[in-house]
Design a protein around this motif. Structure first.
Motif, PDB file in Angstrom:
ATOM      1  N   GLY A 153      25.058  45.082  -3.557  1.00 12.45           N
ATOM      2  CA  GLY A 153      24.237  45.472  -2.422  1.00 12.45           C
ATOM      3  C   GLY A 153      24.180  46.977  -2.285  1.00 12.45           C
ATOM      4  O   GLY A 153      24.732  47.720  -3.098  1.00 12.45           O
ATOM      5  N   SER A 154      23.506  47.408  -1.258  1.00 14.93           N
ATOM      6  CA  SER A 154      23.381  48.835  -0.986  1.00 14.93           C
ATOM      7  C   SER A 154      23.421  49.031   0.515  1.00 14.93           C
ATOM      8  O   SER A 154      23.628  48.074   1.270  1.00 14.93           O
ATOM      9  CB  SER A 154      22.076  49.372  -1.590  1.00 14.93           C
ATOM     10  N   ASN A 155      23.211  50.256   0.952  1.00 10.06           N
ATOM     11  CA  ASN A 155      23.270  50.539   2.386  1.00 10.06           C
ATOM     12  C   ASN A 155      21.923  50.292   3.054  1.00 10.06           C
ATOM     13  O   ASN A 155      21.388  51.155   3.763  1.00 10.06           O
ATOM     14  CB  ASN A 155      23.713  51.990   2.617  1.00 10.06           C
ATOM     15  N   ASP A 156      21.352  49.126   2.820  1.00 10.90           N
ATOM     16  CA  ASP A 156      20.097  48.779   3.464  1.00 10.90           C
ATOM     17  C   ASP A 156      20.163  47.346   3.952  1.00 10.90           C
ATOM     18  O   ASP A 156      20.891  46.509   3.407  1.00 10.90           O
ATOM     19  CB  ASP A 156      18.912  48.971   2.512  1.00 10.90           C
ATOM     20  N   LEU A 157      19.388  47.055   4.977  1.00 10.08           N
ATOM     21  CA  LEU A 157      19.475  45.765   5.644  1.00 10.08           C
ATOM     22  C   LEU A 157      19.118  44.605   4.727  1.00 10.08           C
ATOM     23  O   LEU A 157      19.791  43.575   4.723  1.00 10.08           O
ATOM     24  CB  LEU A 157      18.561  45.763   6.876  1.00 10.08           C
ATOM     25  N   GLN A 158      18.055  44.748   3.926  1.00 10.03           N
ATOM     26  CA  GLN A 158      17.591  43.621   3.129  1.00 10.03           C
ATOM     27  C   GLN A 158      18.607  43.189   2.077  1.00 10.03           C
ATOM     28  O   GLN A 158      18.830  42.000   1.858  1.00 10.03           O
ATOM     29  CB  GLN A 158      16.249  43.955   2.467  1.00 10.03           C
ATOM     30  N   SER A 159      19.229  44.160   1.393  1.00 10.21           N
ATOM     31  CA  SER A 159      20.208  43.788   0.371  1.00 10.21           C
ATOM     32  C   SER A 159      21.458  43.171   1.006  1.00 10.21           C
ATOM     33  O   SER A 159      22.063  42.259   0.442  1.00 10.21           O
ATOM     34  CB  SER A 159      20.589  44.998  -0.492  1.00 10.21           C
ATOM     35  N   LEU A 160      21.839  43.645   2.186  1.00 11.31           N
ATOM     36  CA  LEU A 160      23.011  43.078   2.853  1.00 11.31           C
ATOM     37  C   LEU A 160      22.674  41.725   3.486  1.00 11.31           C
ATOM     38  O   LEU A 160      23.549  40.867   3.615  1.00 11.31           O
ATOM     39  CB  LEU A 160      23.546  44.047   3.899  1.00 11.31           C
ATOM     40  N   TYR A 161      21.415  41.529   3.859  1.00 12.99           N
ATOM     41  CA  TYR A 161      20.976  40.212   4.321  1.00 12.99           C
ATOM     42  C   TYR A 161      21.161  39.180   3.211  1.00 12.99           C
ATOM     43  O   TYR A 161      21.667  38.074   3.440  1.00 12.99           O
ATOM     44  CB  TYR A 161      19.510  40.289   4.750  1.00 12.99           C
ATOM     45  N   VAL A 162      20.760  39.549   1.986  1.00 11.36           N
ATOM     46  CA  VAL A 162      20.935  38.655   0.838  1.00 11.36           C
ATOM     47  C   VAL A 162      22.421  38.443   0.559  1.00 11.36           C
ATOM     48  O   VAL A 162      22.866  37.314   0.306  1.00 11.36           O
ATOM     49  CB  VAL A 162      20.220  39.225  -0.401  1.00 11.36           C
ATOM     50  N   ALA A 163      23.209  39.523   0.596  1.00 10.97           N
ATOM     51  CA  ALA A 163      24.650  39.401   0.363  1.00 10.97           C
ATOM     52  C   ALA A 163      25.290  38.472   1.388  1.00 10.97           C
ATOM     53  O   ALA A 163      26.171  37.659   1.062  1.00 10.97           O
ATOM     54  CB  ALA A 163      25.302  40.778   0.408  1.00 10.97           C
ATOM     55  N   ASN A 164      24.823  38.555   2.626  1.00 13.89           N
ATOM     56  CA  ASN A 164      25.370  37.695   3.686  1.00 13.89           C
ATOM     57  C   ASN A 164      24.982  36.240   3.444  1.00 13.89           C
ATOM     58  O   ASN A 164      25.774  35.317   3.694  1.00 13.89           O
ATOM     59  CB  ASN A 164      24.858  38.167   5.043  1.00 13.89           C
ATOM     60  N   ASN A 165      23.759  36.005   2.934  1.00  8.88           N
ATOM     61  CA  ASN A 165      23.348  34.644   2.593  1.00  8.88           C
ATOM     62  C   ASN A 165      24.241  34.056   1.504  1.00  8.88           C
ATOM     63  O   ASN A 165      24.594  32.866   1.535  1.00  8.88           O
ATOM     64  CB  ASN A 165      21.897  34.631   2.116  1.00  8.88           C
ATOM     65  N   VAL A 166      24.590  34.875   0.514  1.00 11.65           N
ATOM     66  CA  VAL A 166      25.484  34.414  -0.547  1.00 11.65           C
ATOM     67  C   VAL A 166      26.840  34.042   0.047  1.00 11.65           C
ATOM     68  O   VAL A 166      27.431  33.001  -0.288  1.00 11.65           O
ATOM     69  CB  VAL A 166      25.633  35.480  -1.636  1.00 11.65           C
ATOM     70  N   CYS A 167      27.341  34.880   0.946  1.00  9.78           N
ATOM     71  CA  CYS A 167      28.620  34.582   1.605  1.00  9.78           C
ATOM     72  C   CYS A 167      28.520  33.292   2.417  1.00  9.78           C
ATOM     73  O   CYS A 167      29.464  32.497   2.455  1.00  9.78           O
ATOM     74  CB  CYS A 167      29.029  35.742   2.511  1.00  9.78           C
ATOM     75  N   SER A 168      27.369  33.071   3.053  1.00  8.75           N
ATOM     76  CA  SER A 168      27.164  31.833   3.820  1.00  8.75           C
ATOM     77  C   SER A 168      27.193  30.617   2.911  1.00  8.75           C
ATOM     78  O   SER A 168      27.754  29.569   3.263  1.00  8.75           O
ATOM     79  CB  SER A 168      25.829  31.894   4.569  1.00  8.75           C
ATOM     80  N   ALA A 169      26.572  30.738   1.727  1.00  9.22           N
ATOM     81  CA  ALA A 169      26.571  29.629   0.771  1.00  9.22           C
ATOM     82  C   ALA A 169      27.989  29.320   0.300  1.00  9.22           C
ATOM     83  O   ALA A 169      28.395  28.153   0.216  1.00  9.22           O
ATOM     84  CB  ALA A 169      25.675  29.965  -0.417  1.00  9.22           C
ATOM     85  N   VAL A 170      28.754  30.357  -0.015  1.00  9.82           N
ATOM     86  CA  VAL A 170      30.140  30.163  -0.452  1.00  9.82           C
ATOM     87  C   VAL A 170      30.953  29.492   0.648  1.00  9.82           C
ATOM     88  O   VAL A 170      31.725  28.553   0.402  1.00  9.82           O
ATOM     89  CB  VAL A 170      30.766  31.511  -0.858  1.00  9.82           C
ATOM     90  N   ASP A 171      30.780  29.964   1.887  1.00  9.53           N
ATOM     91  CA  ASP A 171      31.514  29.388   3.015  1.00  9.53           C
ATOM     92  C   ASP A 171      31.120  27.930   3.231  1.00  9.53           C
ATOM     93  O   ASP A 171      31.979  27.064   3.476  1.00  9.53           O
ATOM     94  CB  ASP A 171      31.225  30.212   4.274  1.00  9.53           C
ATOM     95  N   TYR A 172      29.823  27.630   3.109  1.00 15.89           N
ATOM     96  CA  TYR A 172      29.335  26.254   3.313  1.00 15.89           C
ATOM     97  C   TYR A 172      29.957  25.304   2.301  1.00 15.89           C
ATOM     98  O   TYR A 172      30.465  24.229   2.669  1.00 15.89           O
ATOM     99  CB  TYR A 172      27.809  26.232   3.201  1.00 15.89           C
ATOM    100  N   PHE A 173      29.926  25.669   1.030  1.00 17.81           N
ATOM    101  CA  PHE A 173      30.453  24.761   0.014  1.00 17.81           C
ATOM    102  C   PHE A 173      31.988  24.708   0.044  1.00 17.81           C
ATOM    103  O   PHE A 173      32.579  23.705  -0.371  1.00 17.81           O
ATOM    104  CB  PHE A 173      29.934  25.142  -1.365  1.00 17.81           C
ATOM    105  N   ALA A 174      32.619  25.759   0.543  1.00 19.00           N
ATOM    106  CA  ALA A 174      34.069  25.707   0.720  1.00 19.00           C
ATOM    107  C   ALA A 174      34.438  24.660   1.764  1.00 19.00           C
ATOM    108  O   ALA A 174      35.441  23.948   1.630  1.00 19.00           O
ATOM    109  CB  ALA A 174      34.604  27.078   1.139  1.00 19.00           C
TER     110      ALA A 174
END
Length: 303
Positions: A153-174
């Motif tokens: 990611g980078s210091n911008d909202l869109q890339s961190l939005y995607v990074a947060n979605n990935v974290c949400s997916a990991v948390d969901y399947f965990a």
């Protein structure tokens, strides 16, 4: 033989996954590791920097061509190497003619037929588009196909939005019993404003490397040059990243809410303070559109 580390790297399109992975894999190979880099983005451009801008035949394209000719796909048809790095592209359907996620699933089925699980690599690096809403792109997380995930990611909202979605997916399947965790965040084009670091702190993952927004890196990458090779001023940074990638344990992240994500940024940067005004039927088509119209519903007495 040591166990192969299979690591899925996710990030918003254009954020620099391919740049990061090409240099990371090259540095790993120069330090004696056996590395396989697999592009899992339908754009099929993961390996282009590694091969000086040249594209290599994709697995899906090659499979279709070979099948039409009544031939079998061999490893030499789809896997290519440079200075100790092995690389391939899964590919995807032609534009407008199929689902990229289903292409990923089909590509991995072909890899398994070629003996994917018997290959003797130290690391297999998978470059995935960050749209994990699509089941195909979320495959490594959903099916425990990798041990850990790294987000770019980078210091911008869109890339961190995607990074947060990935974290949400990991948390969901965990929560469903999955074992994949997030090893950390790589900050690319870091301008020092700190939002990506704040995001990593908030979701509970480490920053594995911060690659600066540097003109030398930008220029060399645009010319398809590896900047992580031995003797380059940037090699120590990628060597340190390689060590972090190897040792960082998978963690279960704490994904942020949309408001929590917005709170990482200054108000003027993301437009906070804007009020959501509900629309009316008059807004949509004038007073006539808002007038009551007779119902076509049939009402039966006694029912």
């Amino acid at each position: 033989m040591t166990e192969t580390q299979i690591i899925a790297i996710y990030g918003k399109g254009g954020i620099g996954k391919s740049f990061t992975l090409a240099n990371l894999s090259y540095t790993m190979a120069e330090h004696g590791k056996r590395v396989l880099l697999i592009g899992c983005d339908p754009k099929s451009d993961t390996t282009s920097l590694l091969f000086g801008g040249r594209s290599c035949p994709t697995i899906i394209e090659t499979s279709s061509r070979k099948k039409a000719a009544g031939e079998k796909v061999s490893i030499g048809d789809v896997c290519f190497k440079r200075d100790g790095v092995f690389a391939m592209e899964l590919g995807g359907p032609e534009v407008g003619r199929g689902c990229g996620g289903r292409g990923i699933i089909h590509g991995f089925e072909l890899l398994e037929k070629l003996g994917f699980h018997e290959w003797g690599f130290d690391y297999v690096l998978l470059d995935f588009l960050g749209d994990v809403v699509c089941g195909g792109f979320g495959l490594p997380i959903a099916r425990d196909m990798c041990q850990k995930v790294i987000v770019v990611g980078s210091n911008d909202l869109q890339s961190l939005y995607v990074a947060n979605n990935v974290c949400s997916a990991v948390d969901y399947f965990a929560k469903l019993g999955g074992n994949v965790g997030v090893a950390g965040l790589v900050i690319n084009k870091d301008d020092g404003t700190g939002e990506a670091q704040a995001f990593a702190d908030a979701v509970g993952i480490p920053v594995l490397a911060a690659i600066p927004a540097n003109e030398d890196i930008r220029r060399k990458s645009a010319n398809y040059e590896i900047v992580g090779s031995i003797g380059s001023p940037w090699e120590p940074m990628f060597a340190a990243l390689a060590k972090e990638v190897d040792l960082a344990p998978p963690r279960r992240p704490r994904p942020l809410t949309q408001d929590g994500l917005l709170a990482l940024f200054k108000g003027e940067a993301v437009g906070r303070g804007v009020t959501l005004l509900p629309a009316t039927m008059e807004d949509m088509g004038g007073l006539a559109a808002a007038a009551a119209r007779p119902s076509l519903e049939v009402v039966y007495e006694g029912v």
